[in-house]
Design a protein around this motif. Structure first.
Motif, PDB file in Angstrom:
ATOM      1  N   ARG A  41       0.826  -1.211   0.000  1.00 42.79           N
ATOM      2  CA  ARG A  41       0.000   0.000   0.000  1.00 42.79           C
ATOM      3  C   ARG A  41       0.864   1.267   0.000  1.00 42.79           C
ATOM      4  N   LYS A  42       2.012   1.205   0.672  1.00 38.47           N
ATOM      5  CA  LYS A  42       2.904   2.366   0.736  1.00 38.47           C
ATOM      6  C   LYS A  42       3.353   2.783  -0.665  1.00 38.47           C
ATOM      7  N   ASN A  43       3.733   1.817  -1.488  1.00 37.15           N
ATOM      8  CA  ASN A  43       4.220   2.111  -2.837  1.00 37.15           C
ATOM      9  C   ASN A  43       3.155   1.928  -3.911  1.00 37.15           C
ATOM     10  N   GLN A  44       1.942   1.598  -3.503  1.00 29.29           N
ATOM     11  CA  GLN A  44       0.795   1.430  -4.396  1.00 29.29           C
ATOM     12  C   GLN A  44       1.085   0.484  -5.561  1.00 29.29           C
ATOM     13  N   CYS A  45       1.560  -0.705  -5.188  1.00 35.61           N
ATOM     14  CA  CYS A  45       1.801  -1.738  -6.189  1.00 35.61           C
ATOM     15  C   CYS A  45       1.684  -3.103  -5.517  1.00 35.61           C
ATOM     16  N   SER A  46       1.714  -4.125  -6.306  1.00 35.34           N
ATOM     17  CA  SER A  46       1.793  -5.476  -5.759  1.00 35.34           C
ATOM     18  C   SER A  46       3.251  -5.749  -5.442  1.00 35.34           C
ATOM     19  N   LEU A  47       3.477  -6.655  -4.509  1.00 32.11           N
ATOM     20  CA  LEU A  47       4.834  -6.980  -4.110  1.00 32.11           C
ATOM     21  C   LEU A  47       4.978  -8.496  -4.044  1.00 32.11           C
ATOM     22  N   ILE A  48       5.975  -9.022  -4.733  1.00 33.69           N
ATOM     23  CA  ILE A  48       6.275 -10.445  -4.641  1.00 33.69           C
ATOM     24  C   ILE A  48       7.465 -10.584  -3.704  1.00 33.69           C
ATOM     25  N   ILE A  49       7.305 -11.415  -2.708  1.00 28.76           N
ATOM     26  CA  ILE A  49       8.355 -11.683  -1.738  1.00 28.76           C
ATOM     27  C   ILE A  49       8.779 -13.124  -1.956  1.00 28.76           C
ATOM     28  N   ALA A  50      10.079 -13.348  -2.138  1.00 28.13           N
ATOM     29  CA  ALA A  50      10.568 -14.684  -2.458  1.00 28.13           C
ATOM     30  C   ALA A  50      11.831 -14.995  -1.668  1.00 28.13           C
ATOM     31  N   SER A  51      11.977 -16.278  -1.360  1.00 26.64           N
ATOM     32  CA  SER A  51      13.176 -16.736  -0.672  1.00 26.64           C
ATOM     33  C   SER A  51      13.482 -18.158  -1.093  1.00 26.64           C
ATOM     34  N   SER A  52      14.762 -18.441  -1.269  1.00 28.34           N
ATOM     35  CA  SER A  52      15.175 -19.813  -1.577  1.00 28.34           C
ATOM     36  C   SER A  52      15.139 -20.683  -0.322  1.00 28.34           C
ATOM     37  N   GLU A  53      14.878 -20.075   0.824  1.00 27.39           N
ATOM     38  CA  GLU A  53      14.786 -20.807   2.081  1.00 27.39           C
ATOM     39  C   GLU A  53      13.321 -20.971   2.469  1.00 27.39           C
ATOM     40  N   GLY A  54      12.654 -21.910   1.810  1.00 29.91           N
ATOM     41  CA  GLY A  54      11.249 -22.160   2.085  1.00 29.91           C
ATOM     42  C   GLY A  54      11.067 -23.398   2.935  1.00 29.91           C
ATOM     43  N   GLY A  55       9.799 -23.715   3.210  1.00 29.90           N
ATOM     44  CA  GLY A  55       9.475 -24.900   3.975  1.00 29.90           C
ATOM     45  C   GLY A  55       9.641 -24.714   5.465  1.00 29.90           C
ATOM     46  N   MET A  56       9.936 -23.490   5.877  1.00 27.71           N
ATOM     47  CA  MET A  56      10.101 -23.197   7.292  1.00 27.71           C
ATOM     48  C   MET A  56       9.446 -21.858   7.586  1.00 27.71           C
ATOM     49  N   ASP A  57       9.426 -21.498   8.840  1.00 26.74           N
ATOM     50  CA  ASP A  57       8.840 -20.252   9.292  1.00 26.74           C
ATOM     51  C   ASP A  57       9.583 -19.073   8.657  1.00 26.74           C
ATOM     52  N   ILE A  58       8.916 -18.312   7.806  1.00 21.14           N
ATOM     53  CA  ILE A  58       9.576 -17.223   7.082  1.00 21.14           C
ATOM     54  C   ILE A  58      10.027 -16.115   8.036  1.00 21.14           C
ATOM     55  N   GLU A  59       9.331 -15.955   9.146  1.00 15.38           N
ATOM     56  CA  GLU A  59       9.762 -14.957  10.128  1.00 15.38           C
ATOM     57  C   GLU A  59      11.116 -15.354  10.718  1.00 15.38           C
ATOM     58  N   GLY A  60      11.332 -16.659  10.918  1.00 11.02           N
ATOM     59  CA  GLY A  60      12.619 -17.156  11.407  1.00 11.02           C
ATOM     60  C   GLY A  60      13.722 -16.901  10.395  1.00 11.02           C
ATOM     61  N   VAL A  61      13.409 -17.079   9.108  1.00  6.66           N
ATOM     62  CA  VAL A  61      14.388 -16.797   8.053  1.00  6.66           C
ATOM     63  C   VAL A  61      14.736 -15.309   8.076  1.00  6.66           C
ATOM     64  N   ALA A  62      13.729 -14.468   8.256  1.00  2.00           N
ATOM     65  CA  ALA A  62      13.954 -13.019   8.273  1.00  2.00           C
ATOM     66  C   ALA A  62      14.887 -12.618   9.407  1.00  2.00           C
ATOM     67  N   LYS A  63      14.770 -13.271  10.544  1.00  2.01           N
ATOM     68  CA  LYS A  63      15.646 -12.957  11.686  1.00  2.01           C
ATOM     69  C   LYS A  63      17.052 -13.503  11.476  1.00  2.01           C
ATOM     70  N   LYS A  64      17.125 -14.747  11.023  1.00  4.20           N
ATOM     71  CA  LYS A  64      18.409 -15.441  10.910  1.00  4.20           C
ATOM     72  C   LYS A  64      19.213 -15.003   9.686  1.00  4.20           C
ATOM     73  N   ASN A  65      18.523 -14.814   8.552  1.00  2.00           N
ATOM     74  CA  ASN A  65      19.210 -14.507   7.299  1.00  2.00           C
ATOM     75  C   ASN A  65      18.348 -13.571   6.445  1.00  2.00           C
ATOM     76  N   PRO A  66      18.221 -12.305   6.837  1.00  4.10           N
ATOM     77  CA  PRO A  66      17.334 -11.382   6.111  1.00  4.10           C
ATOM     78  C   PRO A  66      17.692 -11.211   4.634  1.00  4.10           C
ATOM     79  N   ASP A  67      18.950 -11.428   4.273  1.00 10.61           N
ATOM     80  CA  ASP A  67      19.362 -11.296   2.875  1.00 10.61           C
ATOM     81  C   ASP A  67      18.785 -12.397   1.994  1.00 10.61           C
ATOM     82  N   ALA A  68      18.257 -13.456   2.615  1.00 10.71           N
ATOM     83  CA  ALA A  68      17.668 -14.557   1.847  1.00 10.71           C
ATOM     84  C   ALA A  68      16.277 -14.204   1.330  1.00 10.71           C
TER      85      ALA A  68
END
Length: 179
Positions: A41-68
């Motif tokens: 909503r901030k940028n008034q567009c759709s946003l695709i969020i992707a990570s090669s580290e799937g199958g696990m809690d994405i919030e945990g990935v964000a904390k452990k390896n935000p660059d992923a």
């Protein structure tokens, strides 16, 4: 399992009654990725969020390896190009055989997002199988309540037994309630 209470991280301690069971062919994942489409909503567009580290809690990935976690804005007027879909798919660490299939899946998910008035599509994991198929192994879809009149088929699939009873009651009065 059917008609028994299932307690998971998502249900909380109270659990939820299992009202349906889907029996599917078992597939073995070679690589698991995460893919989400949301409204930015901030940028008034759709946003695709992707990570090669799937199958696990994405919030945990964000904390452990935000660059992923990578974010890709998508213009509402232009939509997702073949090039952007391929760029996203290429970052998911799939084999070369699966990358074009992943790009195709991303384009199809974006099409659903737009045409069905989705507010969120989350696939975790979006897996490459040993046969180099790309399959959504688990998914969460949310749709804009204001579009219910336009999306009668989508809203006919609603299973209120799997929703928070307070939120269901509030929605009957046209209210949003988040517990």
């Amino acid at each position: 399992m059917l008609h028994h209470k299932l307690i998971t991280k998502q249900t909380g301690a109270a659990g939820k009654e299992v009202t349906a069971v889907y029996v599917v062919e078992r597939k073995y994942a070679l690589q698991e990725a995460y893919l989400s489409i949301v409204q930015d909503r901030k940028n008034q567009c759709s946003l695709i969020i992707a990570s090669s580290e799937g199958g696990m809690d994405i919030e945990g990935v964000a904390k452990k390896n935000p660059d992923a976690i990578k974010k890709f804005p998508v213009s509402v007027t232009e939509g997702i190009s073949d090039e952007l879909a391929l760029e996203i798919a290429s970052g998911l660490k799939y084999t070369p055989e699966a990358v074009p299939k992943a790009a195709d899946a991303i384009k199809k998910l974006y099409k659903i997002f737009v045409e069905k008035d989705a507010t969120q599509i989350e696939i975790n994991p979006l897996s490459e199988t040993k046969e180099h198929e790309v399959l959504a192994m688990d998914a969460k879809f949310n749709f804009d309540d204001n579009a219910a009149y336009r999306q009668k088929e989508v809203f006919s699939w609603r299973d209120i037994t799997q929703e928070d009873p307070d939120e269901v009651k509030a929605s009957q009065y046209g209210l949003n309630f988040i517990n």
